[in-house]
Scaffold this motif. Structure first.
Motif, short mmCIF file in Angstrom:
data_model
loop_
_atom_site.label_atom_id
_atom_site.label_comp_id
_atom_site.label_asym_id
_atom_site.label_seq_id
_atom_site.Cartn_x
_atom_site.Cartn_y
_atom_site.Cartn_z
N THR A 125 -2.28 3.41 5.18
CA THR A 125 -1.67 4.25 3.91
C THR A 125 -2.81 4.76 3.06
O THR A 125 -2.78 5.69 2.83
CB THR A 125 -0.47 3.50 3.46
OG1 THR A 125 0.54 3.18 4.49
CG2 THR A 125 0.18 4.08 2.38
N PRO A 126 -3.62 3.84 2.63
CA PRO A 126 -4.55 4.13 1.70
C PRO A 126 -5.55 5.38 2.37
O PRO A 126 -5.98 6.24 1.66
CB PRO A 126 -5.50 2.68 1.50
CG PRO A 126 -4.57 1.83 1.89
CD PRO A 126 -3.72 2.45 3.05
N LEU B 212 1.22 1.90 -3.53
CA LEU B 212 0.03 2.36 -4.33
C LEU B 212 -0.28 3.65 -3.96
O LEU B 212 -0.88 4.46 -4.73
CB LEU B 212 -0.99 1.24 -4.08
CG LEU B 212 -0.56 -0.09 -4.61
CD1 LEU B 212 -1.73 -1.20 -3.93
CD2 LEU B 212 -0.66 -0.38 -6.00
N PHE B 213 -0.08 4.13 -2.64
CA PHE B 213 -0.35 5.21 -2.00
C PHE B 213 0.58 6.06 -1.63
O PHE B 213 0.86 6.16 -0.35
CB PHE B 213 -1.46 4.86 -0.96
CG PHE B 213 -2.64 4.44 -1.49
CD1 PHE B 213 -3.67 5.05 -2.18
CD2 PHE B 213 -2.88 2.86 -1.58
CE1 PHE B 213 -4.88 4.56 -2.78
CE2 PHE B 213 -4.10 2.45 -1.75
CZ PHE B 213 -5.25 2.93 -2.51
N TRP C 207 0.66 16.09 -2.25
CA TRP C 207 -0.10 16.51 -0.95
C TRP C 207 0.49 16.51 0.22
O TRP C 207 0.48 17.60 0.97
CB TRP C 207 -1.34 15.79 -1.04
CG TRP C 207 -2.26 15.87 0.17
CD1 TRP C 207 -3.26 16.94 0.26
CD2 TRP C 207 -2.31 15.26 1.41
NE1 TRP C 207 -3.99 16.87 1.73
CE2 TRP C 207 -3.22 15.77 2.52
CE3 TRP C 207 -1.76 13.93 1.53
CZ2 TRP C 207 -3.37 15.20 3.50
CZ3 TRP C 207 -2.12 13.43 2.68
CH2 TRP C 207 -2.95 13.93 4.06
N TYR C 208 1.03 15.57 0.44
CA TYR C 208 1.74 15.38 1.85
C TYR C 208 2.86 16.31 1.92
O TYR C 208 3.22 16.82 2.94
CB TYR C 208 2.41 13.80 2.04
CG TYR C 208 2.94 13.60 3.24
CD1 TYR C 208 2.41 13.81 4.56
CD2 TYR C 208 4.55 13.54 3.28
CE1 TYR C 208 3.13 13.44 5.53
CE2 TYR C 208 5.15 13.21 4.50
CZ TYR C 208 4.48 13.26 5.66
OH TYR C 208 5.02 13.00 6.98
N VAL D 149 -10.98 13.40 -3.61
CA VAL D 149 -10.18 12.18 -4.16
C VAL D 149 -10.74 12.10 -5.45
O VAL D 149 -11.89 12.04 -5.76
CB VAL D 149 -10.31 10.87 -3.27
CG1 VAL D 149 -9.59 9.92 -3.85
CG2 VAL D 149 -10.12 11.25 -1.83
N THR E 43 0.63 -1.17 0.03
CA THR E 43 0.06 -0.12 0.03
C THR E 43 0.85 1.23 0.00
O THR E 43 0.39 2.17 -0.63
CB THR E 43 -1.06 0.12 1.09
OG1 THR E 43 -0.30 0.03 2.46
CG2 THR E 43 -1.96 -1.18 1.25
N PHE F 105 -2.78 8.79 2.91
CA PHE F 105 -2.31 9.46 1.68
C PHE F 105 -3.14 8.93 0.40
O PHE F 105 -3.26 9.98 -0.21
CB PHE F 105 -0.84 8.40 1.40
CG PHE F 105 0.18 8.81 2.23
CD1 PHE F 105 0.72 10.19 2.56
CD2 PHE F 105 0.78 7.90 2.86
CE1 PHE F 105 1.74 10.38 3.24
CE2 PHE F 105 1.79 8.00 3.83
CZ PHE F 105 2.15 9.11 4.15
N GLY F 106 -4.02 7.97 0.45
CA GLY F 106 -4.93 7.92 -0.51
C GLY F 106 -6.23 8.77 -0.54
O GLY F 106 -6.48 9.58 -1.37
N LEU F 107 -6.81 8.75 0.72
CA LEU F 107 -8.05 9.55 0.79
C LEU F 107 -7.50 10.83 1.49
O LEU F 107 -8.42 11.96 1.47
CB LEU F 107 -8.89 8.92 2.10
CG LEU F 107 -9.63 7.71 1.40
CD1 LEU F 107 -10.52 6.82 2.51
CD2 LEU F 107 -10.62 7.75 0.35
N LYS F 108 -6.31 11.10 1.91
CA LYS F 108 -5.85 12.01 2.43
C LYS F 108 -6.67 12.64 3.65
O LYS F 108 -7.20 13.93 3.88
CB LYS F 108 -5.93 13.45 1.31
CG LYS F 108 -4.97 13.14 0.13
CD LYS F 108 -5.03 14.24 -0.88
CE LYS F 108 -4.28 13.67 -1.90
NZ LYS F 108 -4.36 12.53 -2.81
#
Length: 160
Positions: free
Chosen positions: A86-87, A22-23, A28-29, A158, A19, A90-93
């Motif tokens: 992580t998703p 993938l993310f 953004w971060y 997202v 993950t 970082f993915g959904l923020k």
């Protein structure tokens, strides 16, 4: 038998670790304010590889023992939260939901240590560096939340 189990547990750890690829943190971060104690980027994959070997070793050791049900349940729970953070972050923020997940991860690692302790002290001790690292991760998540309250309150949409 140990090595077979170790490979299965390591595969589960690496699946959770995928993950991170993938993310990835991304722009953004990087744009967020971070606490002063944020490690450099290269520290994360190195640390996680060492931890995943420890986590897999502990799992394989305990899996071979009688009366391991509670310890194995906490092992499964921690790897699920590990792969979920992580998703979400970082993915959904989503900084706040990430904080909730890392808190549950911390609790499941601690409970895993306690459950393993009576079965195999070495396995329990192999989880201690993991608990320390998750404590650092939780402090980082909390620090990002504190330093970026508006972003935490209103995560960016997202893209679908």
């Amino acid at each position: 038998m140990f090595w077979f189990l170790f490979c299965i547990f390591l595969a589960a750890c690496l699946a959770a670790g995928v993950t991170g690829g993938l993310f990835a943190p991304g722009p953004w971060y990087r744009s967020l304010d971070k606490p002063w104690f944020t490690p450099p980027d290269w520290v994360f994959p190195v640390t996680w590889m060492v931890l995943y070997i420890c986590i897999a070793t502990a799992g394989a050791r305990v899996a071979m023992l009688e009366g391991n049900g509670v310890a194995m349940a906490f092992w499964a729970l921690q790897i699920a939260f590990n792969g979920l953070w992580t998703p979400v972050f970082f993915g959904l923020k989503n900084i706040r939901l990430g904080m909730a997940i890392v808190s549950l991860l911390w609790l499941s690692v601690l409970c895993g240590i306690l459950a393993m302790w009576s079965l195999d002290m070495i396995a329990a001790l192999l989880f201690v560096p993991y608990l320390i690292w998750v404590s650092i991760a939780a402090a980082l998540n909390a620090g990002v939340w504190r330093l970026n309250p508006e972003v935490a309150r209103h995560p960016p949409p997202v893209p679908s």
